[in-house]
Motif scaffolding. Sequence first.
Motif, PDB file in Angstrom:
ATOM      1  N   ILE A  62       0.545  -1.297   0.011  1.00 18.55           N
ATOM      2  CA  ILE A  62      -0.278   0.188   0.059  1.00 18.55           C
ATOM      3  C   ILE A  62       0.936   1.222   0.088  1.00 18.55           C
ATOM      4  CG2 ILE A  62      -0.475   0.713   2.271  1.00 18.55           C
ATOM      5  CD1 ILE A  62      -3.272   0.100  -0.143  1.00 18.55           C
ATOM      6  N   SER A  63       1.988   1.048   0.336  1.00 15.60           N
ATOM      7  CA  SER A  63       2.616   2.089   0.790  1.00 15.60           C
ATOM      8  C   SER A  63       3.762   2.968  -0.972  1.00 15.60           C
ATOM      9  CB  SER A  63       4.086   2.128   1.648  1.00 15.60           C
ATOM     10  OG  SER A  63       3.485   2.459   3.258  1.00 15.60           O
ATOM     11  N   VAL A  64       3.944   1.760  -1.133  1.00 14.12           N
ATOM     12  CA  VAL A  64       4.187   1.636  -2.720  1.00 14.12           C
ATOM     13  C   VAL A  64       3.465   2.115  -3.728  1.00 14.12           C
ATOM     14  CG1 VAL A  64       5.291   0.405  -4.970  1.00 14.12           C
ATOM     15  CG2 VAL A  64       6.464  -0.093  -2.490  1.00 14.12           C
ATOM     16  N   ALA A  71       3.896  10.317  -7.536  1.00 14.41           N
ATOM     17  CA  ALA A  71       4.964  10.222  -8.722  1.00 14.41           C
ATOM     18  C   ALA A  71       3.968  10.898  -9.567  1.00 14.41           C
ATOM     19  CB  ALA A  71       6.045   8.951  -8.859  1.00 14.41           C
ATOM     20  N   PHE A  72       3.454   9.655  -9.854  1.00  6.73           N
ATOM     21  CA  PHE A  72       2.629   9.924 -11.145  1.00  6.73           C
ATOM     22  C   PHE A  72       1.631  11.350 -11.344  1.00  6.73           C
ATOM     23  CE2 PHE A  72       3.339   5.807 -12.238  1.00  6.73           C
ATOM     24  CZ  PHE A  72       3.913   5.621 -12.901  1.00  6.73           C
ATOM     25  N   LEU A  73       1.209  12.321 -10.504  1.00  3.09           N
ATOM     26  CA  LEU A  73       0.334  12.705 -10.350  1.00  3.09           C
ATOM     27  C   LEU A  73       1.366  14.136 -10.396  1.00  3.09           C
ATOM     28  CD1 LEU A  73      -2.439  14.523  -9.467  1.00  3.09           C
ATOM     29  CD2 LEU A  73      -1.604  14.085  -6.882  1.00  3.09           C
ATOM     30  N   ALA A  75       4.322  13.547 -11.615  1.00  3.02           N
ATOM     31  CA  ALA A  75       4.686  13.912 -13.250  1.00  3.02           C
ATOM     32  C   ALA A  75       3.254  14.816 -14.205  1.00  3.02           C
ATOM     33  CB  ALA A  75       4.830  12.409 -13.364  1.00  3.02           C
ATOM     34  N   ALA A  76       2.044  14.271 -13.437  1.00  2.40           N
ATOM     35  CA  ALA A  76       1.459  14.941 -15.075  1.00  2.40           C
ATOM     36  C   ALA A  76       1.272  16.439 -14.737  1.00  2.40           C
ATOM     37  CB  ALA A  76      -0.145  13.893 -14.374  1.00  2.40           C
ATOM     38  N   VAL A  77       1.028  16.964 -13.536  1.00  2.00           N
ATOM     39  CA  VAL A  77       0.976  18.811 -13.033  1.00  2.00           C
ATOM     40  C   VAL A  77       2.084  19.084 -14.050  1.00  2.00           C
ATOM     41  CG1 VAL A  77       1.464  19.896 -11.346  1.00  2.00           C
ATOM     42  CG2 VAL A  77      -0.091  18.563 -10.842  1.00  2.00           C
ATOM     43  N   VAL A  78       3.337  18.340 -13.856  1.00  2.51           N
ATOM     44  CA  VAL A  78       4.976  19.251 -14.003  1.00  2.51           C
ATOM     45  C   VAL A  78       4.857  19.182 -16.131  1.00  2.51           C
ATOM     46  CG1 VAL A  78       7.178  18.992 -14.246  1.00  2.51           C
ATOM     47  CG2 VAL A  78       6.317  18.439 -12.237  1.00  2.51           C
ATOM     48  N   ILE A  79       4.462  18.037 -15.978  1.00  4.99           N
ATOM     49  CA  ILE A  79       4.414  18.129 -17.713  1.00  4.99           C
ATOM     50  C   ILE A  79       3.618  19.045 -18.422  1.00  4.99           C
ATOM     51  CG2 ILE A  79       3.853  16.223 -20.160  1.00  4.99           C
ATOM     52  CD1 ILE A  79       5.433  13.813 -17.681  1.00  4.99           C
ATOM     53  N   HIS A  80       2.232  18.816 -17.088  1.00  2.76           N
ATOM     54  CA  HIS A  80       1.260  20.158 -18.001  1.00  2.76           C
ATOM     55  C   HIS A  80       2.256  21.084 -18.098  1.00  2.76           C
ATOM     56  CE1 HIS A  80      -2.235  21.834 -18.816  1.00  2.76           C
ATOM     57  NE2 HIS A  80      -2.915  22.397 -17.894  1.00  2.76           N
ATOM     58  N   ARG A  81       2.846  21.748 -17.030  1.00  5.26           N
ATOM     59  CA  ARG A  81       3.284  22.844 -16.687  1.00  5.26           C
ATOM     60  C   ARG A  81       4.869  23.319 -18.221  1.00  5.26           C
ATOM     61  NH1 ARG A  81      -0.141  26.508 -14.971  1.00  5.26           N
ATOM     62  NH2 ARG A  81      -0.978  25.921 -12.571  1.00  5.26           N
ATOM     63  N   VAL A  82       5.258  21.961 -18.567  1.00  5.13           N
ATOM     64  CA  VAL A  82       5.770  22.017 -19.469  1.00  5.13           C
ATOM     65  C   VAL A  82       5.241  21.940 -20.777  1.00  5.13           C
ATOM     66  CG1 VAL A  82       8.065  21.160 -20.517  1.00  5.13           C
ATOM     67  CG2 VAL A  82       7.891  21.417 -18.072  1.00  5.13           C
ATOM     68  N   GLU A  83       4.454  21.676 -21.203  1.00  4.71           N
ATOM     69  CA  GLU A  83       4.135  21.679 -22.235  1.00  4.71           C
ATOM     70  C   GLU A  83       3.520  22.974 -22.379  1.00  4.71           C
ATOM     71  OE1 GLU A  83       1.654  18.153 -22.738  1.00  4.71           O
ATOM     72  OE2 GLU A  83       3.118  17.147 -23.398  1.00  4.71           O
ATOM     73  N   VAL A  84       2.481  23.852 -21.650  1.00  2.30           N
ATOM     74  CA  VAL A  84       2.163  24.182 -21.690  1.00  2.30           C
ATOM     75  C   VAL A  84       3.319  26.238 -22.416  1.00  2.30           C
ATOM     76  CG1 VAL A  84       0.391  26.785 -20.888  1.00  2.30           C
ATOM     77  CG2 VAL A  84      -0.100  24.705 -20.347  1.00  2.30           C
ATOM     78  N   VAL A  85       4.645  25.945 -21.377  1.00  2.00           N
ATOM     79  CA  VAL A  85       5.715  26.846 -20.853  1.00  2.00           C
ATOM     80  C   VAL A  85       6.167  26.886 -22.842  1.00  2.00           C
ATOM     81  CG1 VAL A  85       7.271  27.529 -20.669  1.00  2.00           C
ATOM     82  CG2 VAL A  85       5.466  27.485 -19.242  1.00  2.00           C
ATOM     83  N   LEU A 113      -1.450   7.638 -13.557  1.00  2.00           N
ATOM     84  CA  LEU A 113      -1.715   7.815 -12.213  1.00  2.00           C
ATOM     85  C   LEU A 113      -2.632   6.824 -12.239  1.00  2.00           C
ATOM     86  CD1 LEU A 113      -2.330   9.752 -10.269  1.00  2.00           C
ATOM     87  CD2 LEU A 113      -3.661  11.170 -11.593  1.00  2.00           C
ATOM     88  N   VAL A 114      -3.598   6.529 -13.282  1.00  2.00           N
ATOM     89  CA  VAL A 114      -4.656   5.789 -12.805  1.00  2.00           C
ATOM     90  C   VAL A 114      -4.685   4.259 -12.528  1.00  2.00           C
ATOM     91  CG1 VAL A 114      -7.160   4.522 -14.567  1.00  2.00           C
ATOM     92  CG2 VAL A 114      -6.560   7.243 -14.594  1.00  2.00           C
ATOM     93  N   PHE A 115      -3.585   3.200 -13.015  1.00  2.00           N
ATOM     94  CA  PHE A 115      -2.948   2.578 -12.980  1.00  2.00           C
ATOM     95  C   PHE A 115      -3.268   2.140 -11.489  1.00  2.00           C
ATOM     96  CE2 PHE A 115      -0.509  -0.838 -13.320  1.00  2.00           C
ATOM     97  CZ  PHE A 115      -0.367  -2.093 -13.459  1.00  2.00           C
ATOM     98  N   SER A 116      -1.644   3.116 -10.921  1.00  2.00           N
ATOM     99  CA  SER A 116      -0.993   2.694  -9.640  1.00  2.00           C
ATOM    100  C   SER A 116      -2.969   3.527  -9.139  1.00  2.00           C
ATOM    101  CB  SER A 116      -0.724   4.222  -9.393  1.00  2.00           C
ATOM    102  OG  SER A 116       0.263   4.204 -10.340  1.00  2.00           O
ATOM    103  N   THR A 117      -3.192   4.127  -9.470  1.00  2.00           N
ATOM    104  CA  THR A 117      -4.348   3.581  -8.035  1.00  2.00           C
ATOM    105  C   THR A 117      -5.753   2.766  -8.110  1.00  2.00           C
ATOM    106  OG1 THR A 117      -5.330   6.971  -9.098  1.00  2.00           O
ATOM    107  CG2 THR A 117      -6.705   5.319  -7.919  1.00  2.00           C
ATOM    108  N   LEU A 118      -5.758   2.229  -9.160  1.00  2.00           N
ATOM    109  CA  LEU A 118      -6.222   0.792  -9.306  1.00  2.00           C
ATOM    110  C   LEU A 118      -5.580  -0.317  -8.259  1.00  2.00           C
ATOM    111  CD1 LEU A 118      -8.394  -0.791 -10.100  1.00  2.00           C
ATOM    112  CD2 LEU A 118      -7.104  -1.275 -11.923  1.00  2.00           C
ATOM    113  N   LEU A 119      -4.406  -0.460  -8.875  1.00  2.00           N
ATOM    114  CA  LEU A 119      -3.777  -1.022  -8.307  1.00  2.00           C
ATOM    115  C   LEU A 119      -3.589  -0.961  -6.494  1.00  2.00           C
ATOM    116  CD1 LEU A 119      -0.087  -1.775  -9.591  1.00  2.00           C
ATOM    117  CD2 LEU A 119      -1.947  -2.976 -10.094  1.00  2.00           C
TER     118      LEU A 119
END
Length: 154
Positions: A62-64, A71-73, A75-85, A113-119
Amino acid sequence: MNRRAYSRGCIDQVVGDILSGWRYDISGLSPAMRTDYDQHLSDCSHCRRRQRIARTIDVLLISVSSLSIVAFLLAAVVIHRVEVVTHINTVRVHLNQAHAVAVSLEAVAIVGLVFSTLLWVLVAIATPLPGFIGGIVQQRIPADLRDRFTKDAA
């Protein structure tokens, strides 16, 4: 002596076989029903050790999964900001000479993120971890506060 007790195995094989099941958890049983199991766990170092290992694996899983979600959340936020800039929209992956697939890095992070949440949900459902953590929390709450909660629930 401790190594001899472990090498000997369980002191009551029938109860030990019941307790050795990965999904078996005595915290969901009523206190009257689990007295024999509690007594066996206090007497048998073999079963106590196996239960401790199983709960450690549950907590690690559960910790992993939780860390992977974070980590995926991130990454999604950072990639979204980088893609916009930088106006990077897609990465082209050539599967063969005729076909090219355009994949957004943000989409990959969201799928992760979806896969990790499902796990995480599967681990929480498949293991007796919620009852185990609930028992630990109940032990740490002061007695007067615990009595107030049980009276309000009834």
